[in-house]
Design a protein around this motif. Sequence first.
Motif, PDB file in Angstrom:
ATOM      1  N   MET A  31       0.856  -1.181   0.000  1.00 53.17           N
ATOM      2  CA  MET A  31       0.000   0.000   0.000  1.00 53.17           C
ATOM      3  C   MET A  31       0.890   1.227   0.000  1.00 53.17           C
ATOM      4  SD  MET A  31      -3.006   0.816  -0.056  1.00 53.17           S
ATOM      5  CE  MET A  31      -3.644   2.451  -0.264  1.00 53.17           C
ATOM      6  N   GLY A  32       0.453   2.316  -0.596  1.00 51.38           N
ATOM      7  CA  GLY A  32       1.254   3.536  -0.665  1.00 51.38           C
ATOM      8  C   GLY A  32       1.279   4.003  -2.111  1.00 51.38           C
ATOM      9  N   ASP A  33       2.117   4.981  -2.413  1.00 58.02           N
ATOM     10  CA  ASP A  33       2.133   5.490  -3.788  1.00 58.02           C
ATOM     11  C   ASP A  33       2.654   4.440  -4.757  1.00 58.02           C
ATOM     12  OD1 ASP A  33       3.429   8.477  -5.460  1.00 58.02           O
ATOM     13  OD2 ASP A  33       1.633   7.266  -5.775  1.00 58.02           O
ATOM     14  N   ALA A  40      -6.253  -2.422   2.040  1.00 56.38           N
ATOM     15  CA  ALA A  40      -5.261  -1.335   2.081  1.00 56.38           C
ATOM     16  C   ALA A  40      -4.317  -1.422   3.273  1.00 56.38           C
ATOM     17  CB  ALA A  40      -5.951   0.019   2.072  1.00 56.38           C
ATOM     18  N   MET A  50      -0.657  -1.972   4.968  1.00 57.22           N
ATOM     19  CA  MET A  50       0.769  -1.975   4.670  1.00 57.22           C
ATOM     20  C   MET A  50       1.374  -3.287   5.129  1.00 57.22           C
ATOM     21  SD  MET A  50       1.482   1.807   6.113  1.00 57.22           S
ATOM     22  CE  MET A  50       3.275   1.767   6.106  1.00 57.22           C
ATOM     23  N   GLY A  68       6.870   0.910  -0.368  1.00 58.62           N
ATOM     24  CA  GLY A  68       7.342   2.190   0.164  1.00 58.62           C
ATOM     25  C   GLY A  68       8.261   1.965   1.358  1.00 58.62           C
ATOM     26  N   ASP A  69       8.935   3.035   1.765  1.00 53.18           N
ATOM     27  CA  ASP A  69       9.873   2.871   2.883  1.00 53.18           C
ATOM     28  C   ASP A  69       9.140   2.579   4.181  1.00 53.18           C
ATOM     29  OD1 ASP A  69      10.297   6.137   4.144  1.00 53.18           O
ATOM     30  OD2 ASP A  69       9.116   5.677   2.379  1.00 53.18           O
ATOM     31  N   GLY A  70       7.980   3.205   4.355  1.00 48.91           N
ATOM     32  CA  GLY A  70       7.216   2.928   5.586  1.00 48.91           C
ATOM     33  C   GLY A  70       6.786   1.482   5.665  1.00 48.91           C
ATOM     34  N   ALA A  71       6.262   0.948   4.577  1.00 52.64           N
ATOM     35  CA  ALA A  71       5.812  -0.452   4.573  1.00 52.64           C
ATOM     36  C   ALA A  71       6.992  -1.406   4.672  1.00 52.64           C
ATOM     37  CB  ALA A  71       5.012  -0.728   3.306  1.00 52.64           C
ATOM     38  N   MET A  80       8.040  -2.393   7.995  1.00 54.30           N
ATOM     39  CA  MET A  80       7.173  -3.357   8.694  1.00 54.30           C
ATOM     40  C   MET A  80       7.548  -4.804   8.358  1.00 54.30           C
ATOM     41  SD  MET A  80       3.416  -1.594   8.424  1.00 54.30           S
ATOM     42  CE  MET A  80       3.066  -0.002   9.177  1.00 54.30           C
ATOM     43  N   ASN A  98      10.898   7.841   0.068  1.00 54.33           N
ATOM     44  CA  ASN A  98      10.722   9.294   0.204  1.00 54.33           C
ATOM     45  C   ASN A  98      10.868   9.719   1.653  1.00 54.33           C
ATOM     46  OD1 ASN A  98       8.357   8.167   1.189  1.00 54.33           O
ATOM     47  ND2 ASN A  98       7.177   8.646  -0.652  1.00 54.33           N
ATOM     48  N   SER A 142       9.175   9.044   4.189  1.00 54.68           N
ATOM     49  CA  SER A 142       7.910   9.671   4.560  1.00 54.68           C
ATOM     50  C   SER A 142       6.755   8.697   4.466  1.00 54.68           C
ATOM     51  CB  SER A 142       7.632  10.832   3.587  1.00 54.68           C
ATOM     52  OG  SER A 142       6.311  11.287   3.686  1.00 54.68           O
ATOM     53  N   GLU A 200       4.131   9.259   2.890  1.00 53.83           N
ATOM     54  CA  GLU A 200       3.741  10.321   1.959  1.00 53.83           C
ATOM     55  C   GLU A 200       2.254  10.322   1.663  1.00 53.83           C
ATOM     56  OE1 GLU A 200       5.906  12.470   1.399  1.00 53.83           O
ATOM     57  OE2 GLU A 200       4.722  13.763   0.069  1.00 53.83           O
ATOM     58  N   MET A 201       1.656   9.146   1.574  1.00 48.79           N
ATOM     59  CA  MET A 201       0.195   9.126   1.318  1.00 48.79           C
ATOM     60  C   MET A 201      -0.540   9.901   2.397  1.00 48.79           C
ATOM     61  SD  MET A 201      -1.538   5.708  -0.156  1.00 48.79           S
ATOM     62  CE  MET A 201      -3.138   6.472  -0.005  1.00 48.79           C
TER      63      MET A 201
HETATM   64  C1  LIG Z   1      -0.587  -1.787   8.707  1.00 47.29           C
HETATM   65  C2  LIG Z   1      -0.958  -0.365   8.352  1.00 47.29           C
HETATM   66  N1  LIG Z   1      -0.707   0.640   9.239  1.00 47.29           N
HETATM   67  C3  LIG Z   1      -1.056   1.937   8.928  1.00 47.29           C
HETATM   68  C4  LIG Z   1      -1.655   2.248   7.726  1.00 47.29           C
HETATM   69  C5  LIG Z   1      -2.020   3.673   7.378  1.00 47.29           C
HETATM   70  C6  LIG Z   1      -1.210   4.221   6.215  1.00 47.29           C
HETATM   71  C7  LIG Z   1      -1.677   4.269   4.926  1.00 47.29           C
HETATM   72  S1  LIG Z   1      -0.543   4.839   3.825  1.00 47.29           S
HETATM   73  C8  LIG Z   1       0.615   5.070   5.027  1.00 47.29           C
HETATM   74  C9  LIG Z   1       1.983   5.576   4.676  1.00 47.29           C
HETATM   75  C10 LIG Z   1       2.728   4.587   3.808  1.00 47.29           C
HETATM   76  O1  LIG Z   1       4.103   4.996   3.773  1.00 47.29           O
HETATM   77  P1  LIG Z   1       5.066   4.311   2.720  1.00 47.29           P
HETATM   78  O2  LIG Z   1       6.376   4.953   2.871  1.00 47.29           O
HETATM   79  O3  LIG Z   1       4.991   2.843   2.809  1.00 47.29           O
HETATM   80  O4  LIG Z   1       4.436   4.710   1.305  1.00 47.29           O
HETATM   81  P2  LIG Z   1       4.246   6.204   0.724  1.00 47.29           P
HETATM   82  O5  LIG Z   1       2.931   6.704   1.250  1.00 47.29           O
HETATM   83  O6  LIG Z   1       4.219   6.028  -0.759  1.00 47.29           O
HETATM   84  O7  LIG Z   1       5.388   7.017   1.191  1.00 47.29           O
HETATM   85  C11 LIG Z   1       0.139   4.680   6.281  1.00 47.29           C
HETATM   86  C12 LIG Z   1       0.940   4.736   7.528  1.00 47.29           C
HETATM   87  C13 LIG Z   1      -1.917   1.161   6.846  1.00 47.29           C
HETATM   88  N2  LIG Z   1      -2.559   1.367   5.635  1.00 47.29           N
HETATM   89  N3  LIG Z   1      -1.554  -0.125   7.163  1.00 47.29           N
END
Ligand SMILES: Cc1ncc(Cc2csc(CCOP(=O)(O)OP(=O)(O)O)c2C)c(N)n1
Length: 542
Positions: free
Chosen positions: A378-380, A400, A402, A425-428, A431, A453, A455, A457-458
């Motif tokens: 999930m993410g961009d 949706a 991550m 994404g870096d956030g996912a 995890m 990024n 971040s 970012e979403m």
């Molecule tokens: C398990 C879980 N916890 C929180 C969230 C809530 C969330 C939706 S999108 C997002 C940011 C994703 O960051 P990433 O760096 O991976 O991608 P990007 O936005 O392109 O920078 C979060 C925290 C979700 N969807 N699932």
Amino acid sequence: MNLTESLLHALVDHGARQIFGIPGDFALPYFRIIEQTGILPLHTLSHEPGVGFAADAAARVQGGIGVAAVTYGAGALNMVNAVAAAYAEKSPLVVISGGPGLGESQSGLLLHHQAKTLDSQLRIFQEITCDQVRLDDAARAPADIARVLGNCVRNSLPVYIEIPRDMVARPCAPVVREAPRAVDADALAACVDEILARLRAARAPVLMAGVEVRRFGLEDKVAELSRRLGIPVVTSFMGRGLLADQDAPLMGTYMGLAGLPEVSALVEDSDGLFLVGVIISDTNFAVSGKHIDLRHTIQALEARVTMGYHTYADIPLDALIDGLLARVPHADAHFTVDRPAFPHGLQADEATIAPADIACAVNDLMAAHGKLPIASDMGDCLFTAMDIEHTALVAPGYYATMGFGVPAGLGVQAATGQRPLILVGDGAFQMTGWELGNCRRYGWDPIVLLFNNASWEMLRTFQPESGFNDLDDWGFAQMAAGLGGDGVRVHTRAQLKAALDKAIATRGRFQLIEVMIPRGVLSESLSRFVNAVKRLNAAKAA
Ligand SMILES: Cc1ncc(Cc2csc(CCOP(=O)(O)OP(=O)(O)O)c2C)c(N)n1
Ligand SMILES: [Mg+2]
């Protein structure tokens, strides 16, 4: 035969091809039998969310069922989110959990891994599975297993099986698979006739393919049906990747205001929208530019067909598609559509990288080396996938969550043997990206495009004023070697192209390409999605 062997043979008979899992003391006895018998290959991973996502993705790509084997309490409850995701997205996932034996359950002591009561876990899984059983009676077990696995396949939904650890080796009869349920031929014929009459009366019929088309293995038939009917096909957002390998008149993916205008107009102006296996969710329909009155559509989902304010019950999707094909003769002319073009020809220069460049680079890669199945988080990265040529795609497009991307990519390669492209994404990645450390043991070698990024970012696009969306720069590429793969950080489009060329040429080790993307630089799809949501919310507030 013992109870565990009977269960394993039944899993194979219902379409399982492997097991993903993490044991614990409540599970060691049945894991030993899995390992000793080799009836199904066992892939252990590092964290139960990854086990669930990998098994879910394996089910989605192989058209059978996925199996996630865990221990009681800490293991099974750690996987709740992944099972909930499978439930929401109609993936046939079998959860197998070890459990306390009869004696210890009656000891009067609170058992380790127990939450509230010894039945708490079963009750929690009742909310995210369509059937459950605790195998505490070897005489009843074959019928219980047949019922539960039959419901898993028939409904394409997760199920829960708990094995008390003192039952695993009990003698047990083989499982006899339930007979397929009969379909009322008259009701089916009436339903088919009404659908065809409505489609033929429509000025601009359109078929939208959703996830049930994949879950019930109907892509070839749906492609054939759309050609015979001579109507264009789109996929829902969740259904992206469907019909990618079929000769279908596929226009693209419907995303309302966030999607391609020509595709959105086709759907929103249709007076004969045939929703085949489409989940009626906000991610599929919430950003429609023009309100789609779903009451005027034909909806075939969950073995029901609804149209004209009435519903035909007990019409399984496979029976419906077969019924329609039987009534629609082969088309004389080969019906095709002018599909919107995808970006190709990356400018491999010193410019920084935007998500659109990643889509372009991947399209170039697949044009030169063949299609790759994609697992996206999930993410961009998921919105970027909308600009990548149609190819098999597993992604949490509705639930949706991550964390899905990397484990799902491992599940895809375990299930198909095909090398996947993982978008995350870096956030996912923070995890579940560490599951890459399991690739070497199994010879998996995905290509991972990590959108860094620094971040969330979403979330920032919806709430730019919040500083908590800032993430640190973790330097992921440098960690790849320690996990058994190769990693490279890229800042420019030329470096991205070179990294992809090297990755596709390197087999046997996962390839992690850490793509540095400036904060605030989004894919076109995500930008359109965010602007659409803001506009629609503003209109509601007005
Ligand atoms: C398990 C879980 N916890 C929180 C969230 C809530 C969330 C939706 S999108 C997002 C940011 C994703 O960051 P990433 O760096 O991976 O991608 P990007 O936005 O392109 O920078 C979060 C925290 C979700 N969807 N699932
Ligand atoms: Mg990010």
